[in-house]
Design an enzyme around this catalytic site. Structure first.
Site: not given
Length: 248
Positions: A118, A158-161
């Site tokens: 993102l 994970g995170g924005d992936e």
């Protein structure tokens, strides 16, 4: 259905046997005359087995097995699912990617891996807080899932992936490339639509790195992910909000 404890299982079995045995004791004096040729303990044992087996199965064994299967299913779901977005997690994605690699290798029908990062997500967290960031991730997850075919798989690394595994793009590399690019563009467009959170419109973009499968040397999941990641960062370097296919 609540799971039966060991104490409940024992209690139900003992209660069933006791009640059935009581009924048998009451019935024994009234059995047909022909039964008098058989020993009473034998008759008692046979009736006890015949009458208790279905009751114990329906009241004890079946509820225990169903509850046990439900717990195993839930454990498996939690092990393979991202807790925030309820998409496939990294572990499940990589196991499914290995299957996809095998399929494209044996069937000679191309596939693709899309790695989605993102754009502008850090600013969302900084400006609106992590609660808003989580809400954006959940909404993006719903949008990605709604745009892919049922045979494909979307997950969160994970995170924005996020990652999308695409099946059956055909045996022609050129057509597979066009199809993968079309899916990536559709996902980018969908992600770019505003997210409404607490009355505020929040916008993020998406950078997509793509890697085709089945048209070159066979690679493992880790190497394919690195290639898709390299393609994705190539887009990031160009300002983001686009798609790029990995190329040697």
């Amino acid at each position: 259905m609540a799971r039966l404890s060991t104490r409940q299982v024992v209690f139900r079995i003992v209660l069933t046997i006791s009640l059935v045995e009581l009924v048998i004791m009451l019935l024994l004096p009234h059995l047909p005359q022909a039964w008098s040729n058989y020993p009473v303990p034998l008759i008692d044992t046979l009736l006890l087995a015949l009458l208790t087996t279905p009751v114990i199965y329906l009241w004890v064994i079946q509820p225990f097995v169903l509850a046990h299967d439900r717990v195993l299913s839930e454990v498996n779901r939690l092990a393979n699912t991202d807790p925030l977005t309820h998409l496939a997690n990294r572990r499940f994605l990589f196991s499914r990617m290995e299957l996809l690699i095998d399929q494209v290798g044996s069937n000679r029908i191309g596939g693709a891996v899309l790695l989605i990062d993102l754009d502008g997500f850090k600013q969302v967290n900084d400006q609106y807080g992590h609660h808003a960031g989580d809400a954006v991730l959940v909404e993006v997850a719903k949008r990605l899932r709604s745009e892919i075919r049922g045979e494909d798989l979307v997950g969160r690394l994970g995170g924005d992936e996020f990652m999308v595994l695409i099946h059956r793009l055909g045996a022609d590399e050129g057509k597979a490339l066009v199809a993968a690019r079309g899916i990536a563009d559709k996902l980018i467009e969908r992600v770019a639509q505003p997210v409404l959170i607490d009355g505020t419109e929040i916008r993020v973009g998406a950078s997509v790195g793509a890697c085709l499968l089945g048209f070159g040397a066979r690679l493992d999941a880790e190497m394919i992910t690195r290639q898709a990641d390299a393609a994705m960062y190539r887009i990031k370097e160009q300002g983001g909000k686009g798609a790029f296919l990995f190329s040697e």
